[in-house]
Design a protein around this motif. Structure first.
Motif, PDB file in Angstrom:
ATOM      1  N   LYS A  48      18.221  61.185  86.907  1.00  0.00           N
ATOM      2  CA  LYS A  48      17.018  61.427  86.119  1.00  0.00           C
ATOM      3  C   LYS A  48      16.874  62.921  85.876  1.00  0.00           C
ATOM      4  N   GLY A  49      16.221  63.268  84.808  1.00  0.00           N
ATOM      5  CA  GLY A  49      15.972  64.666  84.499  1.00  0.00           C
ATOM      6  C   GLY A  49      16.948  65.187  83.475  1.00  0.00           C
ATOM      7  N   SER A  50      16.842  66.464  83.169  1.00  0.00           N
ATOM      8  CA  SER A  50      17.717  67.061  82.168  1.00  0.00           C
ATOM      9  C   SER A  50      18.969  67.617  82.828  1.00  0.00           C
ATOM     10  N   GLY A  51      19.991  67.848  82.033  1.00  0.00           N
ATOM     11  CA  GLY A  51      21.212  68.456  82.538  1.00  0.00           C
ATOM     12  C   GLY A  51      22.344  67.496  82.770  1.00  0.00           C
ATOM     13  N   PHE A  52      22.170  66.205  82.433  1.00  0.00           N
ATOM     14  CA  PHE A  52      23.221  65.236  82.677  1.00  0.00           C
ATOM     15  C   PHE A  52      23.980  64.852  81.416  1.00  0.00           C
ATOM     16  N   TYR A  53      23.517  65.324  80.261  1.00  0.00           N
ATOM     17  CA  TYR A  53      24.166  64.971  79.011  1.00  0.00           C
ATOM     18  C   TYR A  53      24.581  66.224  78.271  1.00  0.00           C
ATOM     19  N   ARG A  54      25.566  66.098  77.409  1.00  0.00           N
ATOM     20  CA  ARG A  54      26.056  67.230  76.634  1.00  0.00           C
ATOM     21  C   ARG A  54      24.948  67.806  75.761  1.00  0.00           C
ATOM     22  N   THR A  55      24.093  66.963  75.209  1.00  0.00           N
ATOM     23  CA  THR A  55      23.030  67.444  74.334  1.00  0.00           C
ATOM     24  C   THR A  55      21.985  68.252  75.085  1.00  0.00           C
ATOM     25  N   ASP A  56      21.818  68.028  76.375  1.00  0.00           N
ATOM     26  CA  ASP A  56      20.858  68.806  77.153  1.00  0.00           C
ATOM     27  C   ASP A  56      21.270  70.262  77.238  1.00  0.00           C
ATOM     28  N   SER A  57      22.558  70.525  77.374  1.00  0.00           N
ATOM     29  CA  SER A  57      23.005  71.907  77.466  1.00  0.00           C
ATOM     30  C   SER A  57      22.869  72.619  76.128  1.00  0.00           C
ATOM     31  N   ARG A  58      22.960  71.883  75.028  1.00  0.00           N
ATOM     32  CA  ARG A  58      22.791  72.498  73.708  1.00  0.00           C
ATOM     33  C   ARG A  58      21.357  72.943  73.505  1.00  0.00           C
ATOM     34  N   LYS A  59      20.400  72.164  73.982  1.00  0.00           N
ATOM     35  CA  LYS A  59      18.999  72.556  73.851  1.00  0.00           C
ATOM     36  C   LYS A  59      18.727  73.835  74.641  1.00  0.00           C
ATOM     37  N   ALA A  60      19.308  73.936  75.815  1.00  0.00           N
ATOM     38  CA  ALA A  60      19.082  75.108  76.660  1.00  0.00           C
ATOM     39  C   ALA A  60      19.677  76.356  76.040  1.00  0.00           C
ATOM     40  N   SER A  61      20.857  76.243  75.414  1.00  0.00           N
ATOM     41  CA  SER A  61      21.478  77.423  74.820  1.00  0.00           C
ATOM     42  C   SER A  61      20.706  77.873  73.592  1.00  0.00           C
ATOM     43  N   GLY A  62      20.109  76.953  72.834  1.00  0.00           N
ATOM     44  CA  GLY A  62      19.306  77.312  71.675  1.00  0.00           C
ATOM     45  C   GLY A  62      18.043  78.035  72.094  1.00  0.00           C
ATOM     46  N   GLY A  63      17.452  77.616  73.214  1.00  0.00           N
ATOM     47  CA  GLY A  63      16.232  78.252  73.699  1.00  0.00           C
ATOM     48  C   GLY A  63      16.497  79.645  74.229  1.00  0.00           C
ATOM     49  N   SER A  64      17.664  79.872  74.825  1.00  0.00           N
ATOM     50  CA  SER A  64      17.950  81.185  75.378  1.00  0.00           C
ATOM     51  C   SER A  64      18.238  82.200  74.281  1.00  0.00           C
ATOM     52  N   SER A  65      18.775  81.757  73.129  1.00  0.00           N
ATOM     53  CA  SER A  65      19.063  82.693  72.057  1.00  0.00           C
ATOM     54  C   SER A  65      17.778  83.184  71.414  1.00  0.00           C
ATOM     55  N   SER A  66      16.743  82.350  71.326  1.00  0.00           N
ATOM     56  CA  SER A  66      15.484  82.783  70.742  1.00  0.00           C
ATOM     57  C   SER A  66      14.772  83.755  71.680  1.00  0.00           C
ATOM     58  N   SER A  67      14.890  83.559  72.988  1.00  0.00           N
ATOM     59  CA  SER A  67      14.239  84.464  73.919  1.00  0.00           C
ATOM     60  C   SER A  67      14.966  85.806  73.976  1.00  0.00           C
ATOM     61  N   SER A  68      16.284  85.811  73.734  1.00  0.00           N
ATOM     62  CA  SER A  68      17.004  87.078  73.739  1.00  0.00           C
ATOM     63  C   SER A  68      16.663  87.897  72.510  1.00  0.00           C
ATOM     64  N   SER A  69      16.394  87.232  71.359  1.00  0.00           N
ATOM     65  CA  SER A  69      16.018  87.978  70.169  1.00  0.00           C
ATOM     66  C   SER A  69      14.612  88.535  70.334  1.00  0.00           C
ATOM     67  N   GLY A  70      13.755  87.812  71.085  1.00  0.00           N
ATOM     68  CA  GLY A  70      12.407  88.307  71.337  1.00  0.00           C
ATOM     69  C   GLY A  70      12.445  89.535  72.223  1.00  0.00           C
ATOM     70  N   SER A  71      13.360  89.611  73.163  1.00  0.00           N
ATOM     71  CA  SER A  71      13.427  90.765  74.043  1.00  0.00           C
ATOM     72  C   SER A  71      13.996  91.974  73.314  1.00  0.00           C
ATOM     73  N   SER A  72      14.887  91.737  72.334  1.00  0.00           N
ATOM     74  CA  SER A  72      15.428  92.868  71.587  1.00  0.00           C
ATOM     75  C   SER A  72      14.366  93.458  70.683  1.00  0.00           C
ATOM     76  N   GLY A  73      13.434  92.618  70.195  1.00  0.00           N
ATOM     77  CA  GLY A  73      12.340  93.116  69.372  1.00  0.00           C
ATOM     78  C   GLY A  73      11.400  93.970  70.188  1.00  0.00           C
ATOM     79  N   SER A  74      11.163  93.611  71.427  1.00  0.00           N
ATOM     80  CA  SER A  74      10.264  94.388  72.270  1.00  0.00           C
ATOM     81  C   SER A  74      10.905  95.709  72.670  1.00  0.00           C
ATOM     82  N   SER A  75      12.236  95.731  72.790  1.00  0.00           N
ATOM     83  CA  SER A  75      12.895  96.980  73.152  1.00  0.00           C
ATOM     84  C   SER A  75      12.863  97.957  71.988  1.00  0.00           C
ATOM     85  N   SER A  76      12.882  97.463  70.751  1.00  0.00           N
ATOM     86  CA  SER A  76      12.820  98.363  69.607  1.00  0.00           C
ATOM     87  C   SER A  76      11.438  98.977  69.488  1.00  0.00           C
TER      88      SER A  76
END
Length: 88
Positions: A48-76
């Motif tokens: 049960k829970g997330s992390g057991f299917y291939r599609t779960d890892s795709r959702k996590a990688s998409g979320g991390s890319s948006s947070s990294s762009s947010g941190s680059s905006g704050s650094s500028s």
């Protein structure tokens, strides 16, 4: 080695036997010499829970890319405030 459950069709006696995959199934009840049948039950492991299917890892990688762009905006914005403080 797996453990198998058996039940007698004549007297209802139940037993468990540890057998190899290559062993022949038990056929005779030790209590009444009746016919045994193999019992099957549900699976003992449920994932049960997330992390057991291939599609779960795709959702996590998409979320991390948006947070990294947010941190680059704050650094500028912090670099522009540091440049304004350097000119004062």
């Amino acid at each position: 080695m797996p453990t198998y459950q058996y039940a007698c069709t004549a007297c209802g006696h139940q037993l468990e036997a540890v057998q190899s995959f290559t062993d022949a199934p038990l056929t005779e009840c030790p209590e009444c010499d009746g016919t045994l049948r193999k019992l099957f039950s549900g699976v003992g492991v449920v994932f049960k829970g997330s992390g057991f299917y291939r599609t779960d890892s795709r959702k996590a990688s998409g979320g991390s890319s948006s947070s990294s762009s947010g941190s680059s905006g704050s650094s500028s914005s912090s670099s522009s405030s540091s440049s304004s403080s350097a000119s004062s």
